[in-house]
Design a protein around this motif. Structure first.
Motif, PDB file in Angstrom:
ATOM      1  N   SER A   1       0.863  -1.059   0.050  1.00  0.00           N
ATOM      2  CA  SER A   1      -0.141   0.010  -0.142  1.00  0.00           C
ATOM      3  C   SER A   1       0.833   1.358  -0.096  1.00  0.00           C
ATOM      4  O   SER A   1       2.096   1.261   0.224  1.00  0.00           O
ATOM      5  CB  SER A   1      -1.027  -0.146   1.453  1.00  0.00           C
ATOM      6  OG  SER A   1      -0.288   0.234   2.317  1.00  0.00           O
ATOM      7  N   ILE A   2       0.363   2.195  -0.436  1.00  0.00           N
ATOM      8  CA  ILE A   2       1.006   3.757  -0.522  1.00  0.00           C
ATOM      9  C   ILE A   2      -0.242   4.639  -0.181  1.00  0.00           C
ATOM     10  O   ILE A   2      -1.071   4.714  -1.144  1.00  0.00           O
ATOM     11  CB  ILE A   2       1.788   3.867  -1.724  1.00  0.00           C
ATOM     12  CG1 ILE A   2       2.546   5.256  -1.682  1.00  0.00           C
ATOM     13  CG2 ILE A   2       0.677   3.972  -2.950  1.00  0.00           C
ATOM     14  CD1 ILE A   2       3.600   5.583  -2.654  1.00  0.00           C
ATOM     15  N   ASN A   3       0.112   5.397   0.886  1.00  0.00           N
ATOM     16  CA  ASN A   3      -0.961   6.398   1.255  1.00  0.00           C
ATOM     17  C   ASN A   3      -0.433   7.800   1.741  1.00  0.00           C
ATOM     18  O   ASN A   3       0.618   7.743   2.203  1.00  0.00           O
ATOM     19  CB  ASN A   3      -1.867   5.714   2.509  1.00  0.00           C
ATOM     20  CG  ASN A   3      -2.478   4.456   2.206  1.00  0.00           C
ATOM     21  OD1 ASN A   3      -3.427   4.425   1.508  1.00  0.00           O
ATOM     22  ND2 ASN A   3      -2.147   3.231   2.892  1.00  0.00           N
ATOM     23  N   ILE A   4      -1.111   8.656   1.393  1.00  0.00           N
ATOM     24  CA  ILE A   4      -0.749  10.096   1.989  1.00  0.00           C
ATOM     25  C   ILE A   4      -1.627  10.235   3.293  1.00  0.00           C
ATOM     26  O   ILE A   4      -2.580   9.953   3.673  1.00  0.00           O
ATOM     27  CB  ILE A   4      -1.402  11.184   1.243  1.00  0.00           C
ATOM     28  CG1 ILE A   4      -0.836  11.174  -0.231  1.00  0.00           C
ATOM     29  CG2 ILE A   4      -1.160  12.732   1.764  1.00  0.00           C
ATOM     30  CD1 ILE A   4      -1.569  12.175  -1.439  1.00  0.00           C
ATOM     31  N   ILE A   5      -0.706  10.698   4.359  1.00  0.00           N
ATOM     32  CA  ILE A   5      -1.040  10.873   5.599  1.00  0.00           C
ATOM     33  C   ILE A   5      -1.861  12.121   5.965  1.00  0.00           C
ATOM     34  O   ILE A   5      -1.327  13.006   5.433  1.00  0.00           O
ATOM     35  CB  ILE A   5      -0.283  10.428   6.799  1.00  0.00           C
ATOM     36  CG1 ILE A   5       1.169  11.481   6.677  1.00  0.00           C
ATOM     37  CG2 ILE A   5       0.495   9.369   6.492  1.00  0.00           C
ATOM     38  CD1 ILE A   5       1.911  11.352   7.874  1.00  0.00           C
ATOM     39  N   SER A   6      -2.842  12.236   6.605  1.00  0.00           N
ATOM     40  CA  SER A   6      -3.516  13.507   7.014  1.00  0.00           C
ATOM     41  C   SER A   6      -2.704  14.284   7.732  1.00  0.00           C
ATOM     42  O   SER A   6      -1.764  13.962   8.519  1.00  0.00           O
ATOM     43  CB  SER A   6      -4.987  12.884   7.561  1.00  0.00           C
ATOM     44  OG  SER A   6      -4.730  12.581   8.969  1.00  0.00           O
ATOM     45  N   ASP A   7      -3.249  15.669   7.797  1.00  0.00           N
ATOM     46  CA  ASP A   7      -2.693  16.638   8.762  1.00  0.00           C
ATOM     47  C   ASP A   7      -2.727  16.004  10.301  1.00  0.00           C
ATOM     48  O   ASP A   7      -1.806  16.235  11.178  1.00  0.00           O
ATOM     49  CB  ASP A   7      -3.173  17.978   8.336  1.00  0.00           C
ATOM     50  CG  ASP A   7      -2.769  18.754   7.298  1.00  0.00           C
ATOM     51  OD1 ASP A   7      -1.775  18.131   6.646  1.00  0.00           O
ATOM     52  OD2 ASP A   7      -3.280  19.634   7.187  1.00  0.00           O
TER      53      ASP A   7
END
Length: 376
Positions: free
Chosen positions: A297-303
């Motif tokens: 998996s590859i994800n953008i992490i939230s603020d």
């Protein structure tokens, strides 16, 4: 102007001869021949795919962890490191570490590891007490630990010894005795951390009993004094070093730096030019990994995640947290967390100045309570 963070490389070697009852790391128990040549070829291919994500930045530290990396032959480690240097830019002064199990360390392998470019060794001692080693299901004894330490020092390794306290049936004097043994051999670095029983481990299922909180607190305080008196500086919650021997790879983690994670089950954290941070997780299934399916998996992490993870790392360090550093690493203005900071100050966990925040003694002692404030 965006400044790319320092980049490190973590390499996961997932095999062990035996999985310890307290271990929750991703690993495979293997009594048979390990497919190390095949695995290394796929590690290098995995690296090739990730290098484009970091714009081929210079790698400042490399850490080979596990599992038990020292199960690999020295020729395999040499092939791995040579392959990395052919594919990427590695700093000429890069710290290159490997974790090792004392039972599998041999004198000749030390020499060859050094020849391949390894310049920092981390030996998983845990305790010098052979009886306690059996209780935590380690596969070596006191004599093998001493042989491993002497062999590494004979080859001038920058040496870390991993030790744990709060073991089943461990007495206060047992914990202090471990530190005295370690200090006697004068390693450049000592990692000394409390054993915690994680869910989904055999020890958790068996409800293994650990020493009570009062005993553990005494171990912590008296052990801390012992290490400092011996000339070791505490620079992180569970890390002590002689001057200029802090673990640079771990410092990069704790300063919220970037790292590539390659290998079965490895994690990575990479900051993009737009300030967004992506997390990578590699495939935990060995068959899939060896078939070239590396990325799980590859994800953008939230603020929100970014803020919590930032403080979860930097508050471990015994140094101020500069607000400029927070802005640079998270791309978030500190005004967003103003209320959280006010609560932490009111609870006595933090000190606030114009330029930085600093944890109080109470904040370090109740770090989990401090971090909970930044979950909301």
């Amino acid at each position: 102007m965006f400044i790319s963070p320092q980049i490190s490389l973590y390499i996961h070697i997932p095999w062990c001869l035996k999985k310890c009852g307290y271990c929750d790391f991703h690993s495979y128990v293997s009594q048979s021949i390990i497919p190390e040549q095949q695995y290394i070829e796929h590690l290098l291919k995995d690296l090739e795919k990730d290098l484009s994500l970091v714009d081929y930045r210079e790698i400042n530290t490399i850490f080979i962890g596990g599992g038990t990396p020292s199960l690999l032959q020295s020729q395999s480690i040499e092939k791995l490191l040579n392959g990395i240097k052919k594919r990427s830019i590695v700093s000429k002064i890069a710290e290159i570490s490997i974790e090792a199990n004392p039972k599998k360390l041999e004198y000749k392998r030390f020499i060859n590891y050094k020849k391949s470019g390894i310049n920092r060794f981390s030996i998983g001692v845990q305790t010098f007490n052979s009886n306690l080693l059996r209780k935590i299901e380690r596969t070596y004894n006191y004599k093998e630990i001493i042989d491993a330490i002497k062999a590494s020092q004979k080859n001038n390794y920058n040496l870390n010894l991993d030790l744990m306290y709060g073991l089943p049936d461990q007495l206060l004097e047992d914990a202090l005795s471990d530190l005295r043994y370690a200090i006697q051999y004068s390693p450049s670095h000592i990692s000394w951390y409390q054993l915690t029983i994680e869910p989904n481990t055999p020890f958790y299922a068996r409800k293994i009993k650990l020493p009570n909180e009062d005993i553990i607190f005494k171990m912590l305080n008296k052990g801390d004094s012992l290490l400092k008196k011996a000339g070791y500086k505490k620079y992180e919650i569970s890390s002590y070093s002689k001057e200029n021997y802090q673990c640079q790879h771990n410092l990069n983690y704790w300063n919220f730096g970037d790292y590539i994670g390659i290998g079965c089950g490895a994690h990575g954290k990479i900051t993009q030019k737009n300030g967004k941070i992506i997390r990578t997780l590699k495939n935990k299934n060995m068959n899939d990994f060896l078939n070239g399916n590396y990325l799980n998996s590859i994800n953008i992490i939230s603020d929100k995640e970014k803020i919590f993870e930032y403080f979860m790392n930097v508050f471990r360090l015994y140094q101020p947290v500069f607000k400029k550093h927070f802005r640079e690493k998270t791309n978030i203005n500190e005004m967003v967390i103003e209320k959280n900071i006010e609560i932490a100050i009111k609870e006595g966990f933090l000190i606030n100045t114009i330029d930085y925040w600093d944890t109080t003694k109470k904040g370090k002692l109740f770090l989990n309570s401090l971090l909970e404030i930044f979950l909301n």
